[in-house]
Scaffold this active site. Sequence first.
Site, short mmCIF file in Angstrom:
data_model
loop_
_atom_site.label_atom_id
_atom_site.label_comp_id
_atom_site.label_asym_id
_atom_site.label_seq_id
_atom_site.Cartn_x
_atom_site.Cartn_y
_atom_site.Cartn_z
N HIS A 1 -11.26 -59.91 -50.52
CA HIS A 1 -9.92 -59.37 -49.75
C HIS A 1 -8.37 -59.70 -50.13
CE1 HIS A 1 -7.76 -56.55 -46.88
NE2 HIS A 1 -7.13 -57.47 -45.83
N GLU B 1 -14.42 -56.85 -50.77
CA GLU B 1 -13.34 -57.29 -49.75
C GLU B 1 -13.76 -58.90 -48.75
OE1 GLU B 1 -10.19 -56.23 -49.32
OE2 GLU B 1 -10.56 -54.95 -50.58
N SER C 1 -3.77 -53.91 -46.86
CA SER C 1 -4.28 -53.88 -45.62
C SER C 1 -3.51 -53.70 -44.82
CB SER C 1 -4.19 -55.74 -45.60
OG SER C 1 -5.06 -55.52 -44.49
#
Length: 491
Positions: A414, A298, A185
């Site tokens: 995610h 995600e 990320s």
Amino acid sequence: MDIIATTRHGKVRGRVDGAVASYLGIPYAAAPFGVHRFRAPAPVEPWEGVRDALEFGPSAPQRPYRPPLDRLIPEVDVPGEECLNLNVWAPRAADGPLPVLVWIHGGSLRNGSAAMPLYDGGAFARDGVVLVSVNYRLGVEGFGVFPDAPDNRGLLDQIAALTWVRDNIAGFGGDPACVTVCGESAGAISIAALLTSPRAAGLFHRAVLQSGPPHTVTRDRGARTVRAMAKALRVPATAEGFAAVDRERLLDAQDEVVGGADPISGGPGFHIVVDDDVVPADPPPPSVDLLLGCNREEYRLWFVPSGAVDRVGGLTLRLALLKFKIPGQVARLYRAGRPGAKPGVILGEIATDLLLRGPLNRLADSRLPDAGLPDSRLPDTGTGGPAASAARPARTFFYEFAWRSPVLDLGACHALEIGFVFDNLRHGEALTGPDAPQPLADAMHRAWVDFAAFGDPGWTAWDSRRPVRVFDHPRTSTVLAPRQEELRAWL
């Protein structure tokens, strides 16, 4: 049992657990408080004797995630000023210089800590890789844009940590000529900037981008969050003005301005800015081997627990498409591939591909080998270091994580892959549940170990066929150009 290692600043005492030695909370730069606040990282002062490295060091100042993310991503807050610290896990008895993996955590550049149990590096050390995890400044102190302070201070912290690795890691059994930097990320977004930064040149030799594409903004756009906070605080939008504010009040204002934003839905936040010093305006293409990819769904980390996936109706979807200037035929394409899907699902799938999958594919395509090389899995020299990279073109390996978590119907959301990469599923149960498949962790962790050691995670490198390693259970396989029709909308 204790163990001693030597750094350029002094000796540190770690702890041995079986075949793994850990050294926690080692400072790599001076505490960014007092005269060092809002400045570039300063050298750490050497110490006499042996310094204990038995407990995690302080975390960068931050506020926890808001509900419901706080339950899914439980944070660790270690108080104290020496937040520019790192942790090292290494085999107790290293047989020659070992490959090094440096982990840069995510958290939207405002959250996260290297002390999270999920990031325990014991499995990497067990398998012959020295794992280093790094804390760096976050939020307005790390990435706020001011006229009277250096930009990208959190990125400068990461560069200081990588410099520490170059200068000291041999004392822990690591090879400073075989360093892979890896992040997820915001950590991956940071690494994408480091790949092109002249300040980071030569500090690492391979890179892993997990669910984070290259992303920078102008200084003016980056300063918007500071201006909004300055208005809330009623102080000048300068580093001097912010340094005079009590840290707790500063964090309250930061949470007020950016706490409700997320990477998919957008909103005010912190960014890496183009400053023509750390981050150039016209960067050269990355020249090191890359392993990159994202998770299939995600968006579900933000859309599902919050209920947004159900609240988004047809009108909201149409307005979002207009906002992001997405042609109607693109939405029709996604609907056709998901008959009966809710508008929130369609929006989430589009947002995932627009913000993550598309940019990562473009980055991979920009590194395609010369025409006439149908398979870029060229022979390696076997050393795993710079000599190996010099013997062949830099390679790119693409993955997709597709296993679906049953927790809250998160799916392949995610951050779900992190526990598998670290072979640390017991500390990832908030996202995976208690029955996550260990064989999938075995496969994914081994791929990351092999990439750090040899530059080859075990599947065909990116070429014109677009091979993607799809990590799933019960079957992991390589797929050529998955969902290519949709992907063309973003390339």
